[in-house]
Scaffold this active site. Structure first.
Site: not given
Ligand code: NAI
Length: 480
Positions: A9, A38, A86-87, A89, A159, A272, A274, A447
């Site tokens: 989430a 969260r 999920v993340n 990293p 997004l 994302c 880096q 900026r």
């Molecule tokens: P985030 O860190 O905000 O959210 C990930 C969530 O997954 C965390 O709340 C964590 O507690 C949860 N989580 C981890 N392991 C879990 C498990 N086993 N079961 C249930 N929940 C679990 O990460 P974010 O920013 O949403 O990124 C997620 C993915 O999307 C990454 O791979 C990122 O590269 C990709 N992404 C991110 C973008 C962004 O702008 N933030 C845009 C496009 C893709």
């Protein structure tokens, strides 16, 4: 009723699922996360992330067909389609540390899906993953499948934070990759039908799995490369008297290049760019392509150079030392309209200034003191692991204060650095700020938010990235 469950989430899972729920009232969407704080925040009036338009979407669907829960296993077991968001990293230890994607969270999600599933599932990669991840996930899921049929799809998210809802409402494209088997094609079609509720068909692209996985890494690499390209030119502009805004405008008028994403700045940040480029570099190296790896590595090197160049400019302009001087930092988030600070250039700039013993006073409309202190005390790459798993009581930097007003931050300061392009920084009363600063009063605009000429009229010495330099700055030692 089709049931969707999204694991994770976060910045992607929350907004993406909220929009699916809004646009598909007949689909039940449950977003699950292991983090109770969260999930509680998603169920409250204070959502865990700031994103324009998000509150309204969540309010409309929550409790109707959108739910947030920590009961991960129950909702995964009941779902037809499972998004995994999920993340992913950068690995901090072991093989590929500092480059490869850490798939720990993904693997544990996949194992849990395999454990609790009792019916066929479509498993969607929403996270950004290395190319070929679907193959590994498939192995985990089918190794102990109890006769269950799993179809893995890659549906990367494009997004951008700060405009997430707008981007989700009107995506440039939705990309779905799947196996080219009859079952794979059926799964692709099922996911396509979800998006077809609001996305025009010609914007829904279907490809094979590996193309979809790689396209997301490639898109982020291209986007970051544009920023590093214009930033590299900004250094040359400062050395020659050219103006980077004029150059970028002229360059962007070429329809083959286009005008977007050509703003020079103190550098790109966010969770994302880096991470995904490092991942791409690692994949190239693993595939015996060192030349390609080095090409993309340079994008990150220029980004690091831009941040250190900025710090050097600040220090060099202020008589080669900021020791004991108050420096105001306006903006800490990695871009405007988000409270996200992951890999924000502000961290590196603040570290640089602290290294020269500055006293820093920071104001950002969306970032808390706790978050800033945590970011400044964190080791590189640790930021990219879940926030709630990070220590809550880091060693506070005594030279850093965080205030809730730009005027307070700048009061008595020798210099002010603008590190995020928040709109409100354009309309500050700079005369008032000038009157309350030490003289000479410096503005370092990372900026290109302010009009340097107007600020010079007030009396400031102004540095704007890639713009012709003040005589003052020209006389100071060369900045490398
Ligand atoms: P985030 O860190 O905000 O959210 C990930 C969530 O997954 C965390 O709340 C964590 O507690 C949860 N989580 C981890 N392991 C879990 C498990 N086993 N079961 C249930 N929940 C679990 O990460 P974010 O920013 O949403 O990124 C997620 C993915 O999307 C990454 O791979 C990122 O590269 C990709 N992404 C991110 C973008 C962004 O702008 N933030 C845009 C496009 C893709």
């Amino acid at each position: 009723m089709v049931k969707i469950c999204c694991i994770g989430a976060g910045y992607v899972g929350g907004p993406t699922m909220a929009v699916i729920a809004l646009k598909c009232p007949a689909i039940e969407v449950v977003v699950v996360d292991i983090s109770k704080p969260r999930v509680d925040a998603w169920n409250s009036d204070q959502l865990p992330i700031y994103e324009p338009g998000l509150d309204e979407v969540v309010k409309e669907c929550r409790g109707r067909n959108l739910f947030f829960s920590t009961d991960v296993e129950k909702h995964v077991a009941e779902a037809d389609i499972i998004f995994v968001s999920v993340n992913t990293p950068t690995k901090t230890r072991g093989l590929g540390a500092g480059k490869a994607a850490d798939l720990t969270y993904w693997e544990s999600a996949a194992r849990m899906i395999a454990d609790v599933s009792k019916s066929d599932k479509i498993v969607v990669e929403k996270s950004t993953v290395p190319v070929k991840t679907a193959e590994a996930i498939e192995k985990i899921l089918t190794h102990n499948s109890k006769g269950i049929n799993y179809q893995i799809l890659s549906n990367p998210e494009f997004l951008a934070e700060g405009t997430a809802i707008e981007d989700l409402f009107k995506p440039d494209r939705v990309l779905i990759g799947g196996r080219e088997t009859p079952e794979g094609k059926k799964a692709v079609q099922a996911l396509k039908e979800v998006y077809a509720h609001w996305v025009p068909e010609d914007r829904i692209i279907t490809t094979n799995l590996w193309s979809a996985e790689l396209s997301k890494l490639a898109a982020n690499a291209f986007l970051a490369q544009r920023i590093s390209s214009v930033n590299a030119i900004s250094a040359l502009c400062e050395a020659t008297g050219a103006n980077v805004s004029e150059v970028a405008y002229a360059v962007g008028k070429d329809t083959r290049i286009g005008p977007k994403f050509l703003n020079a700045s103190v550098g790109f940040g966010g969770s994302c760019f880096q991470k995904d480029i490092l991942n791409l570099v690692y994949i190239c190296e693993c595939n015996g392509l060192p030349e390609v790896a080095n090409y993309w590595k340079q994008v990150i090197k220029i980004n690091d150079y831009q941040k250190s160049r900025f710090v050097n400019r600040v220090v060099a302009s202020m008589f080669n030392t900021v020791s004991g001087k108050k420096i105001a930092v306006l903006g800490f988030a990695f871009k405007k309209d988000t409270g996200d600070t992951r890999e924000t250039p502000a961290i590196d700039v603040c570290h640089g200034l602290l290294g020269d013993k500055a006293q820093i006073s920071i104001y950002d409309p969306q970032v808390t003191e706790d978050q800033i202190q945590r970011d400044l005390s964190m080791a590189k790459f640790d930021w990219d692991h879940p926030r709630h798993l990070q220590p809550t009581s880091p060693t506070a930097f005594k030279q850093v204060s965080v205030v809730w007003d730009a005027y307070e931050a700048t009061k008595g300061a020798h210099g002010l650095c603008i590190l995020t392009e928040w709109d409100e920084f354009k309309t500050l009363d700079y005369q008032r700020i000038f009157d309350n600063m030490q003289k000479p009063a410096f503005v370092f605009d990372g900026r290109n938010v302010v009009d340097p000429e107007k600020l010079r009229e007030i009396g400031f010495i102004v540095y704007s990235i890639g713009k012709p330099l003040d005589a003052w700055l020209k006389d100071m030692p060369a900045v490398a």
